[in-house]
Design an enzyme around this catalytic site. Structure first.
Site, mmCIF file in Angstrom:
data_model
loop_
_atom_site.group_PDB
_atom_site.id
_atom_site.type_symbol
_atom_site.label_atom_id
_atom_site.label_comp_id
_atom_site.label_asym_id
_atom_site.label_seq_id
_atom_site.Cartn_x
_atom_site.Cartn_y
_atom_site.Cartn_z
ATOM 1 N N GLY A 129 0.807 -1.227 0.000
ATOM 2 C CA GLY A 129 0.000 0.000 0.000
ATOM 3 C C GLY A 129 0.834 1.267 0.000
ATOM 4 N N SER A 208 13.180 0.453 -7.421
ATOM 5 C CA SER A 208 14.643 0.552 -7.424
ATOM 6 C C SER A 208 15.105 0.873 -6.000
ATOM 7 C CB SER A 208 15.060 1.661 -8.393
ATOM 8 O OG SER A 208 16.416 1.540 -8.701
ATOM 9 N N GLY A 260 -2.714 -8.142 -14.583
ATOM 10 C CA GLY A 260 -2.818 -9.405 -13.864
ATOM 11 C C GLY A 260 -2.301 -9.240 -12.451
ATOM 12 N N ILE A 262 0.349 -10.666 -9.816
ATOM 13 C CA ILE A 262 1.576 -11.451 -9.698
ATOM 14 C C ILE A 262 1.456 -12.310 -8.443
ATOM 15 C CG2 ILE A 262 4.083 -11.305 -9.367
ATOM 16 C CD1 ILE A 262 3.839 -8.478 -10.765
ATOM 17 N N TYR A 444 16.027 12.793 -8.230
ATOM 18 C CA TYR A 444 14.957 12.637 -7.233
ATOM 19 C C TYR A 444 14.802 13.972 -6.508
ATOM 20 C CZ TYR A 444 12.431 10.392 -3.360
ATOM 21 O OH TYR A 444 11.494 10.001 -2.434
HETATM 22 C C1 LIG Z 1 7.972 6.946 1.720
HETATM 23 C C2 LIG Z 1 8.097 6.197 0.440
HETATM 24 C C3 LIG Z 1 9.345 5.916 -0.075
HETATM 25 C C4 LIG Z 1 9.465 5.224 -1.279
HETATM 26 N N1 LIG Z 1 10.710 4.921 -1.733
HETATM 27 C C5 LIG Z 1 10.847 4.206 -2.867
HETATM 28 C C6 LIG Z 1 12.142 3.850 -3.339
HETATM 29 O O1 LIG Z 1 13.166 4.161 -2.733
HETATM 30 N N2 LIG Z 1 12.202 3.130 -4.477
HETATM 31 C C7 LIG Z 1 11.091 2.737 -5.149
HETATM 32 O O2 LIG Z 1 11.217 2.065 -6.159
HETATM 33 N N3 LIG Z 1 9.868 3.082 -4.736
HETATM 34 C C8 LIG Z 1 9.709 3.787 -3.616
HETATM 35 N N4 LIG Z 1 8.459 4.117 -3.176
HETATM 36 C C9 LIG Z 1 7.281 3.714 -3.959
HETATM 37 C C10 LIG Z 1 6.715 2.332 -3.562
HETATM 38 O O3 LIG Z 1 7.146 1.944 -2.306
HETATM 39 C C11 LIG Z 1 7.124 1.313 -4.576
HETATM 40 O O4 LIG Z 1 6.451 1.606 -5.781
HETATM 41 C C12 LIG Z 1 6.839 -0.146 -4.197
HETATM 42 O O5 LIG Z 1 7.301 -0.959 -5.255
HETATM 43 C C13 LIG Z 1 5.386 -0.434 -3.966
HETATM 44 O O6 LIG Z 1 5.275 -1.662 -3.282
HETATM 45 P P1 LIG Z 1 3.958 -2.025 -2.467
HETATM 46 O O7 LIG Z 1 4.068 -3.440 -2.046
HETATM 47 O O8 LIG Z 1 3.687 -1.046 -1.416
HETATM 48 O O9 LIG Z 1 2.884 -1.916 -3.633
HETATM 49 P P2 LIG Z 1 1.454 -1.260 -3.581
HETATM 50 O O10 LIG Z 1 1.541 0.176 -3.249
HETATM 51 O O11 LIG Z 1 0.551 -2.094 -2.765
HETATM 52 O O12 LIG Z 1 1.079 -1.419 -5.122
HETATM 53 C C14 LIG Z 1 1.759 -0.704 -6.112
HETATM 54 C C15 LIG Z 1 1.071 -0.974 -7.457
HETATM 55 O O13 LIG Z 1 1.276 -2.331 -7.845
HETATM 56 C C16 LIG Z 1 0.052 -3.066 -7.844
HETATM 57 N N5 LIG Z 1 0.358 -4.339 -7.198
HETATM 58 C C17 LIG Z 1 0.754 -4.552 -5.910
HETATM 59 N N6 LIG Z 1 0.975 -5.863 -5.723
HETATM 60 C C18 LIG Z 1 0.729 -6.480 -6.909
HETATM 61 C C19 LIG Z 1 0.766 -7.834 -7.346
HETATM 62 N N7 LIG Z 1 1.130 -8.848 -6.536
HETATM 63 N N8 LIG Z 1 0.431 -8.102 -8.626
HETATM 64 C C20 LIG Z 1 0.078 -7.111 -9.478
HETATM 65 N N9 LIG Z 1 -0.001 -5.816 -9.112
HETATM 66 C C21 LIG Z 1 0.337 -5.512 -7.842
HETATM 67 C C22 LIG Z 1 -0.948 -2.213 -7.105
HETATM 68 O O14 LIG Z 1 -2.271 -2.411 -7.557
HETATM 69 C C23 LIG Z 1 -0.445 -0.800 -7.388
HETATM 70 O O15 LIG Z 1 -0.897 -0.335 -8.621
HETATM 71 C C24 LIG Z 1 8.306 4.819 -1.982
HETATM 72 C C25 LIG Z 1 7.054 5.085 -1.439
HETATM 73 C C26 LIG Z 1 6.942 5.771 -0.240
HETATM 74 C C27 LIG Z 1 5.595 6.039 0.327
#
Ligand SMILES: Cc1cc2nc3c(=O)[nH]c(=O)nc-3n(C[C@H](O)[C@H](O)[C@H](O)COP(=O)(O)OP(=O)(O)OC[C@H]3O[C@@H](n4cnc5c(N)ncnc54)[C@H](O)[C@@H]3O)c2cc1C
Length: 526
Positions: A129, A208, A260, A262, A444
């Site tokens: 999330g 990343s 889809g 994953i 960034y």
């Molecule tokens: C404070 C903060 C710092 C961050 N720093 C970074 C960073 O350093 N590097 C970076 O890359 N990102 C960063 N992010 C962004 C985020 O954490 C990444 O995009 C991360 O990959 C999301 O993972 P999540 O499990 O929280 O995915 P979610 O937020 O739950 O989902 C992300 C997206 O992928 C979809 N999704 C989730 N799980 C699946 C699945 N199993 N199959 C298909 N679709 C799916 C969701 O529907 C949504 O569209 C940061 C975010 C925040 C809030």
């Protein structure tokens, strides 16, 4: 996870008083008028699910694994961008899912997707999330369920010969590291959202991590994937590389739940490094530091962590809240991290030092590097404290080829500064390079300003200007945050009308009812 902010509520800390004063004097920040309401007071909209939907979902995953109470729905509302936080802190849960569904197996995911396709209920996969691009807030107004993958949290297998591991998507990064670490391995994937983000989310959003220079991006680590779609299963990846046609794994990586779900990810793993060493360097200017980083990326040696703050970020000392406003020195701070066998770390570190000295760098020793390493997951907590203090703080990122980086840097800074200044909330705009390649780098940006009367609207204008500037200056609309709904229009400009049509054709084949994350990633036909 704190529903109205970041992470473990026990780790929240207010801003030190001198920082509050500095924010007031520098940016006109005034104390926030009202704290977020209690979670129990946040109202969710009436459910749009039809009679029988919940019972049908419960028959697939079990009664205990379907929830439609207000707390579960609020906790799955939107993601963690600053506009997301400002809305939820104001008690706005209008984007809440109608229910939360927790499948336990790939087959259950398939069954949920088929059921939802038949009933016209949208499905939003939910990992940690932590999306910051509107990836969890579908468009279109249809009923939708959050498909929370947290029950699928196993290390399925470890192949020590190939050095690969099969992970389930709902594993959060620290759990994945703990399970792998117990067997002597690491993923080496440490984004700032590490504490909460999931394996499936990393793959779905092409994440990343901070050690990308040494370990690669998450999409570099993935060698195989299983994906559930309303039309069946995709099993992709039977060798590290292949000449058997286009690599469909690349279609799934970055698909953000629109093509889809994953359900399994096979990743490359490495032995836990024997030594981890971090250090700081100072450069006279951002340009000089960037040239030094480029030299390492192009001619070696490459450390595991390689980052450079611009003059403003260095001056503010953003890496360490206790240092904000202190004397962090002039110029630009670079942080390098070295990981691996102790002997190899010493050798690479010495060669990197020679290269950085030759490029005009001044060694600052281990102190700044260790400080960065110690506080590297603290920035999201700092954002909460800034919001509490009445400030606005948000980030955005891009990447480009080296020759375009200087103009891109200027264009984005100018767009953010000009727009927010015109709106009466002049910002502090800071930037760092934290992902470096032989041919280019990511930029960034962190923006801090007063909130003003309508911070969500202010930021929407500034973000639009910055996104236009990114595309016009030749950058990509995202290096690692992804597309979601927020970046979709600029992604359409980046891939062009034919590219967008190809993506739509794929979506129509795997998701003919359009239930998967509607509005996320895939540009609509115009
Ligand atoms: C404070 C903060 C710092 C961050 N720093 C970074 C960073 O350093 N590097 C970076 O890359 N990102 C960063 N992010 C962004 C985020 O954490 C990444 O995009 C991360 O990959 C999301 O993972 P999540 O499990 O929280 O995915 P979610 O937020 O739950 O989902 C992300 C997206 O992928 C979809 N999704 C989730 N799980 C699946 C699945 N199993 N199959 C298909 N679709 C799916 C969701 O529907 C949504 O569209 C940061 C975010 C925040 C809030």
């Amino acid at each position: 996870m704190l529903w109205s902010g970041w992470g473990d509520p026990g780790r929240a800390a207010p801003l030190p008083e001198p920082v509050v004063r500095l924010l007031h004097d520098l940016l006109g920040v005034r104390p926030a008028e009202a704290p977020p309401p209690p979670l129990a007071d946040v109202a969710v909209p009436a459910s749009r699910l039809a009679a029988g939907d919940l019972a049908a979902l419960a028959r697939i995953v079990g009664d205990r694994h379907v929830a439609d109470d207000a707390e579960a729905r609020v906790r799955h509302t939107r993601g963690k961008s600053t506009p997301d936080l400002l809305r939820i802190r104001a008690g706005d849960a209008s984007a809440a899912p109608d229910a939360v569904v927790l499948p336990g197996t790939h087959e259950e995911v398939l069954d949920v997707l088929r059921l939802c396709a038949g009933r016209g209920v949208a499905v939003v996969p939910f990992g940690g999330g932590t999306s910051v691009v509107g990836g969890l807030a579908p468009e279109g107004g249809a009923a939708f369920v959050a498909l929370d993958l947290r029950r699928m949290d196993a290390l399925v297998s470890l192949d020590e010969v190939s050095r690969t591991a099969v992970l389930q998507p709902g594993l959060r990064a620290p759990e994945a590291e703990a399970l792998l670490g117990a067997r002597g391995y690491t993923l080496g994937h440490f984004p700032q959202s590490y504490e909460w983000a999931s394996i499936g989310g990393f793959a779905a959003a092409r994440s990343s991590g901070q050690a990308s220079a040494g370990y690669g991006r998450f999409d570099d680590l993935v060698v195989a994937l299983t994906v559930a779609t309303p039309e069946g299963t995709l099993d992709l990846g039977r060798a590290p590389k292949s000449a058997a046609g286009p690599d469909l794994r690349q279609l799934v990586l970055g698909s953000e739940g629109a093509l889809g779900v994953i359900t399994s990810v096979t990743v490359r793993v490495r032995p836990v490094p024997e030594a981890r060493e971090y250090e700081g360097w100072r450069f006279a200017s951002f340009d000089a530091g960037a040239a030094a980083l480029r030299g390492l990326a192009q001619d070696g040696p490459m450390p595991a962590v390689l980052r450079l703050s611009d003059e403003t970020e260095t001056m503010v000392g953003l890496a360490d809240p206790s240092e904000i406003g202190g004397d962090s020195g002039a110029g630009c701070l670079a942080v390098l991290g070295f990981e691996g066998a102790a002997e190899r770390v010493a050798e690479v570190r010495a060669r990197a030092a020679d290269a950085l000295r030759a490029a005009g760098g001044e060694p600052l020793g281990a102190g700044p590097g260790e400080k960065w390493e110690h506080g590297r997951f603290d920035a999201p907590y700092l954002r909460d404290a800034l919001l509490d203090a009445g400030a606005f703080a948000e980030t955005l990122e891009t990447a480009a080829f080296w020759s375009d980086v200087p103009a891109l840097y200027e264009a984005v800074r100018t767009a953010l500064t000009a727009t927010l200044s015109e709106l009466g909330t002049p910002p502090l705009v800071m930037c760092h390079i934290s992902h470096v390649y032989a041919s280019g780098a990511s930029l960034y940006f962190t923006v801090v300003s007063a909130q003003g009367a309508d911070p969500v609207a202010h930021w929407a204008r500034a973000k639009r200007a910055a996104c236009d500037a990114i595309i016009d200056a030749g950058g990509t609309i995202s290096h690692h945050h992804g597309v979601g709904t927020d970046h979709r229009d600029w992604y359409a400009r980046e891939i062009g009308p034919l590219g967008a049509a190809v993506l739509r054709a794929v979506k129509e084949r795997v998701d003919p009812s359009g239930i998967l994350n509607p509005g996320v990633l895939v540009p609509p036909a115009v």
